[in-house]
Scaffold this motif. Sequence first.
Motif, mmCIF file in Angstrom:
data_model
loop_
_atom_site.group_PDB
_atom_site.id
_atom_site.type_symbol
_atom_site.label_atom_id
_atom_site.label_comp_id
_atom_site.label_asym_id
_atom_site.label_seq_id
_atom_site.Cartn_x
_atom_site.Cartn_y
_atom_site.Cartn_z
ATOM 1 N N PHE A 195 0.832 -1.204 0.000
ATOM 2 C CA PHE A 195 0.000 0.000 0.000
ATOM 3 C C PHE A 195 0.864 1.251 0.000
ATOM 4 C CE2 PHE A 195 -2.167 3.279 2.548
ATOM 5 C CZ PHE A 195 -3.221 3.550 1.684
ATOM 6 N N PHE A 196 1.906 1.283 0.838
ATOM 7 C CA PHE A 196 2.850 2.391 0.812
ATOM 8 C C PHE A 196 3.542 2.466 -0.545
ATOM 9 C CE2 PHE A 196 2.227 1.996 5.293
ATOM 10 C CZ PHE A 196 2.471 3.253 5.819
ATOM 11 N N TYR A 197 3.866 1.320 -1.067
ATOM 12 C CA TYR A 197 4.526 1.265 -2.376
ATOM 13 C C TYR A 197 3.675 1.926 -3.461
ATOM 14 C CZ TYR A 197 5.574 -0.983 -6.858
ATOM 15 O OH TYR A 197 5.816 -1.225 -8.182
ATOM 16 N N LEU A 198 2.383 1.663 -3.470
ATOM 17 C CA LEU A 198 1.495 2.228 -4.484
ATOM 18 C C LEU A 198 1.411 3.744 -4.365
ATOM 19 C CD1 LEU A 198 -1.499 -0.276 -4.652
ATOM 20 C CD2 LEU A 198 0.145 0.244 -6.451
ATOM 21 N N LEU A 199 1.185 4.254 -3.153
ATOM 22 C CA LEU A 199 1.029 5.695 -2.990
ATOM 23 C C LEU A 199 2.338 6.433 -3.264
ATOM 24 C CD1 LEU A 199 -1.345 6.114 0.074
ATOM 25 C CD2 LEU A 199 -1.876 6.126 -2.352
ATOM 26 N N VAL A 200 3.446 5.878 -2.809
ATOM 27 C CA VAL A 200 4.730 6.541 -3.060
ATOM 28 C C VAL A 200 5.060 6.500 -4.546
ATOM 29 C CG1 VAL A 200 7.209 6.429 -2.602
ATOM 30 C CG2 VAL A 200 5.584 6.103 -0.747
ATOM 31 N N LEU A 201 4.770 5.392 -5.214
ATOM 32 C CA LEU A 201 5.019 5.310 -6.656
ATOM 33 C C LEU A 201 4.179 6.330 -7.416
ATOM 34 C CD1 LEU A 201 6.547 3.772 -8.867
ATOM 35 C CD2 LEU A 201 4.612 2.188 -8.991
#
Length: 329
Positions: free
Chosen positions: A201-207
């Motif tokens: 989830f963090f990966y998606l928003l940061v990407l």
Amino acid sequence: MSTETATPVATARSSAEATPPRAGGAPRRGRRTVQQRNRPLWLLLPGGILMLLVIVVPFVFALVISTLDLDMYTLRDWVSAPFIGLGNYIEALTSSSLLQSIWISVSFAVIAAVVTLPIGVAAALATQNAFRGRALVRSLFLVPYVLPGFVVGTFWHTMLQPHGIVDTVLGNLGIHTGLWLNGPLSYWTLVMVQIWSSWPFFYLLVLAGLQSIENEVHEAAAIDGAGWWAKLRYVILPALRGPIALALIISLLHNINGFTLPFVLFGVPAPQAVNVLPVLTYVTSFQSFRFGLSAAMAVFSLILIAIPLFVYLRAVRLDTGDDRKEKTA
């Protein structure tokens, strides 16, 4: 000149003189009708009705139940159940394990969110630039997040059984641990599994935040001779402040409200070290049949999740300058 032969310029001048000017010299416009003034309220009506039915009505219903001595004996005629006021709230704070469950839920949520953040940022930075097989890597990164909580809990419950796959692999490496699903290690087991399932989830928003940074910014940093650490610290991370803050607050709320993962992973009754607030509320309601007491616990849970949400909304309000606009208005 007669009135019949008055020029359009004279007519416009006379009408402008007849209309009193507004403050600042601008001409006064015609007043809006009542229907025009109320039109935005009509547009908000469908969403307002939905919020009323889904949020307000259940919340009021829970408040009413929390003031009643409602259990398995008075459930049939719950309207006439004894009214005890704040008795359920006092009992929840003094005679139950509510405070311990709140501490477990908050500490678990904070640790999982803080550890997950750098993992998501590192994964997003690693897959930002194009390379062969990037689409496959991005898809694999999303697997833990798209799996249902029931599947994740069942998978890790099987893996962490005594003499299971994890114990066998670690034993071959000379590492001998205790029980994963019971005892002192159960709390860290919950943290570990939550990190594994939520870091995408963090990966998606940061990407998504990285995609919004213009190429000119990266080119300017390269021309200025900025290294990777300086570029990350002074260019990338400041631009990701909004997505990171949003990811943190959503992760905290999700972890505090998480029920499926601890319920499936540890079962009921759960070890005291992982007796989080949602599981405690469930056990109080559907095993002890203390519906009034569980409603009081649910109200405490709502207050608990409202605190970080209010802090985030206040920070966003200050960041957008709404307070300054209201003061200058």
